[in-house]
Design an enzyme around this catalytic site. Sequence first.
Site, mmCIF file in Angstrom:
data_model
loop_
_atom_site.group_PDB
_atom_site.id
_atom_site.type_symbol
_atom_site.label_atom_id
_atom_site.label_comp_id
_atom_site.label_asym_id
_atom_site.label_seq_id
_atom_site.Cartn_x
_atom_site.Cartn_y
_atom_site.Cartn_z
ATOM 1 N N HIS A 64 0.875 -1.183 0.000
ATOM 2 C CA HIS A 64 0.000 0.000 0.000
ATOM 3 C C HIS A 64 0.903 1.221 0.000
ATOM 4 C CE1 HIS A 64 0.887 -0.713 4.216
ATOM 5 N NE2 HIS A 64 0.264 0.385 4.610
ATOM 6 N N HIS A 66 1.165 3.891 2.154
ATOM 7 C CA HIS A 66 1.535 4.616 3.378
ATOM 8 C C HIS A 66 3.038 4.899 3.349
ATOM 9 C CE1 HIS A 66 -2.126 3.469 6.097
ATOM 10 N NE2 HIS A 66 -2.333 4.533 5.351
ATOM 11 N N ASP A 68 5.430 4.829 5.467
ATOM 12 C CA ASP A 68 6.417 3.915 6.080
ATOM 13 C C ASP A 68 6.728 2.710 5.188
ATOM 14 O OD1 ASP A 68 3.672 3.280 6.844
ATOM 15 O OD2 ASP A 68 4.465 1.740 8.183
ATOM 16 N N HIS A 141 -6.696 -3.213 5.409
ATOM 17 C CA HIS A 141 -5.956 -2.178 6.150
ATOM 18 C C HIS A 141 -6.496 -0.808 5.745
ATOM 19 C CE1 HIS A 141 -2.711 -0.110 8.100
ATOM 20 N NE2 HIS A 141 -2.150 0.283 6.974
ATOM 21 N N ASP A 211 0.450 -4.484 5.873
ATOM 22 C CA ASP A 211 -0.369 -4.120 7.041
ATOM 23 C C ASP A 211 -1.780 -4.681 6.866
ATOM 24 O OD1 ASP A 211 1.879 -2.696 7.570
ATOM 25 O OD2 ASP A 211 0.944 -0.715 7.566
ATOM 26 N N HIS A 269 6.509 -5.635 11.302
ATOM 27 C CA HIS A 269 5.790 -4.368 11.515
ATOM 28 C C HIS A 269 5.547 -4.201 13.016
ATOM 29 C CE1 HIS A 269 2.843 -1.114 10.654
ATOM 30 N NE2 HIS A 269 3.524 -0.992 9.531
HETATM 31 ZN ZN LIG Z 1 2.839 0.345 8.017
HETATM 32 ZN ZN LIG Z 2 -0.191 1.134 6.650
#
Ligand SMILES: [Zn+2]
Ligand SMILES: [Zn+2]
Length: 307
Positions: A64, A66, A68, A141, A211, A269
Amino acid sequence: MSDNISVTFLGTSSAPPQINRRQSSCMIQYRGHKILIDIGEAIQLQMIINKIKFRGPLTILLTHLHSDHTLGLIGLLSTRCFYGIDSPVRIIGPPWTSSFVFLQLLAYRFIPDYNIEVIETKGGVVENNTDFFIESFPVNHVNQCVGYKFVTHTPLGKFSTERAEKLKVPKVMWNTLQRGTPVEINRKKIYPSDILMDTNVRPTKIVLTGDTTITDTVINNSSEADLLIHDATYPPEEVERAKKYKHSTSSEAAYVAKRARVKKLYLTHISNIHRDLDYSLKEAKAIFSESYFAYDGLNIELPSHNF
Ligand SMILES: [Zn+2]
Ligand SMILES: [Zn+2]
């Protein structure tokens, strides 16, 4: 040369990096292929520390968008240019990945010297070559996010000349069947399975969730996987928090591993809300004994096939 699959954890932290854990990233290397799953901000340093060469074609799988999981992208793409690397990069990710990549290139006024191909996926096969295939599947997520399944192709069974002669397959077609492609004789299709002896070799399967909360798509796609790498952001008691932020506790990940009958589970994670990793691990192992916490720099070697 070893025919093993090498899996290296380059980042095992949740979003805020920690002294000993960087943001999400994992590298699979197999028969000269390099596949990076997510690309946290410290990716270049982590590759140098773990002696992973920048050269050669690269596939990047984004679970995804995001930050991070993606902050390291533009830096790595730029460094390839500094090193004069001209081999292509394929970036595979959920919808919006094309815009995400090309807006960054535009913002940085960066025109790479090599080809970048972007493929968007909501689920299905995203790579298929002679050595393995990769399939994405939806996880739970953010709005658009996927996990990935890496599966080796098993060697084909031994060629049976007896069966080929019985089915009157001309000798010129034997090679084609041996390579796994069907042929047609007098409008009748002959499949490799008609000619090749059965094989008991099982492919190797690796699943990375990115995630996610615990979800059936992960359980189904991880069925009997050799290695499951699962979100374990929170400690066992933080079930409500995991649900709220759509992540998993380490115990929930262990439950998924048990349900999917995987061989080994690596938890990643990891947030610093896990005050005592030994305690979280003990709880996970009580559910699924082959549970382990991943850490930055951990390398796992898996055979390419199971006999
Ligand atoms: Zn993450
Ligand atoms: Zn995430």
